[in-house]
Design a protein around this motif. Structure first.
Motif, PDB file in Angstrom:
ATOM      1  N   HIS A 136       0.861  -1.186   0.000  1.00  0.00           N
ATOM      2  CA  HIS A 136       0.000   0.000   0.000  1.00  0.00           C
ATOM      3  C   HIS A 136       0.897   1.236   0.000  1.00  0.00           C
ATOM      4  N   PHE A 137       0.993   1.867  -1.169  1.00  0.00           N
ATOM      5  CA  PHE A 137       1.748   3.099  -1.326  1.00  0.00           C
ATOM      6  C   PHE A 137       0.805   4.161  -1.875  1.00  0.00           C
ATOM      7  N   PRO A 138       0.329   5.069  -1.038  1.00  0.00           N
ATOM      8  CA  PRO A 138      -0.594   6.103  -1.510  1.00  0.00           C
ATOM      9  C   PRO A 138      -0.082   6.865  -2.747  1.00  0.00           C
ATOM     10  N   LYS A 139       1.235   7.094  -2.824  1.00  0.00           N
ATOM     11  CA  LYS A 139       1.770   7.821  -3.992  1.00  0.00           C
ATOM     12  C   LYS A 139       1.588   7.017  -5.275  1.00  0.00           C
ATOM     13  N   ASP A 140       1.689   5.703  -5.190  1.00  0.00           N
ATOM     14  CA  ASP A 140       1.464   4.874  -6.377  1.00  0.00           C
ATOM     15  C   ASP A 140      -0.006   4.897  -6.773  1.00  0.00           C
ATOM     16  N   LEU A 141      -0.897   4.817  -5.798  1.00  0.00           N
ATOM     17  CA  LEU A 141      -2.331   4.861  -6.093  1.00  0.00           C
ATOM     18  C   LEU A 141      -2.709   6.203  -6.720  1.00  0.00           C
ATOM     19  N   THR A 142      -2.131   7.282  -6.205  1.00  0.00           N
ATOM     20  CA  THR A 142      -2.388   8.610  -6.773  1.00  0.00           C
ATOM     21  C   THR A 142      -1.869   8.699  -8.198  1.00  0.00           C
ATOM     22  N   TYR A 143      -0.673   8.165  -8.427  1.00  0.00           N
ATOM     23  CA  TYR A 143      -0.088   8.143  -9.771  1.00  0.00           C
ATOM     24  C   TYR A 143      -1.002   7.385 -10.733  1.00  0.00           C
ATOM     25  N   PHE A 144      -1.436   6.185 -10.323  1.00  0.00           N
ATOM     26  CA  PHE A 144      -2.334   5.376 -11.151  1.00  0.00           C
ATOM     27  C   PHE A 144      -3.606   6.153 -11.484  1.00  0.00           C
ATOM     28  N   LYS A 145      -4.206   6.758 -10.476  1.00  0.00           N
ATOM     29  CA  LYS A 145      -5.446   7.522 -10.693  1.00  0.00           C
ATOM     30  C   LYS A 145      -5.211   8.698 -11.633  1.00  0.00           C
TER      31      LYS A 145
END
Length: 157
Positions: free
Chosen positions: A23-32
């Protein structure tokens, strides 16, 4: 144009029982940010997994295609039974967002790869099939914490 976007660890791990193993919020934000309001293609298991995350909220995509060999009706998506035929004959800009089987089918058609390299080794059971990144040229790169965000474009022959 066919784009693939995924995150993988040092062992090319991408999932654990159809969930992200990290769980890496920065990766999820990047994906979004990369996929928001885009046309996406995903497999049925990825679709069901994402439904678990989004619950009752709508997906943030412009159009959704779901690959499945079984006839199935999706309330918010279009069924694709033959991924190869679909990718060969579709003129839309598509973002392939998972899972490993769909990535494997789509890789020969990929014009651009958005890869998040997750530094470290995690527990899981779903891997991206190894391939030669030399067929692609690195066009963008940034890193933060335990993540490297890289964009590659297919080399012209």
């Amino acid at each position: 144009m066919i784009n693939l976007i995924w995150a993988m660890d040092e062992n090319w791990l991408v999932g654990n029982n159809d969930k992200l193993p990290w769980h890496f919020p920065k990766d999820l934000t990047y994906f979004k940010n990369v996929t928001k309001d885009k046309i996406v293609l995903m497999g049925d298991l990825t679709y069901e997994s994402m439904k678990g995350y989004y619950k009752t909220k709508p997906f943030p995509f412009k159009k959704i295609y779901v690959a499945n060999l079984i006839d199935k009706v999706y309330e918010d998506a279009i069924l694709v039974k033959d991924v190869n035929h679909f990718l060969k004959n579709n003129n839309e800009e598509i973002f392939v967002i998972g899972g490993p089987t769909i990535y494997n089918l789509a890789l020969p058609y990929a014009d651009r790869l958005y890869i998040t390299f997750v530094l470290g080794r995690f527990e899981g059971n779903r891997y991206f099939k190894k391939f030669d990144l030399n067929d692609y040229q690195l066009v963008n790169y940034s890193n933060t914490d335990s993540l490297i965000f890289a964009t590659y474009e297919r080399r012209k022959h």
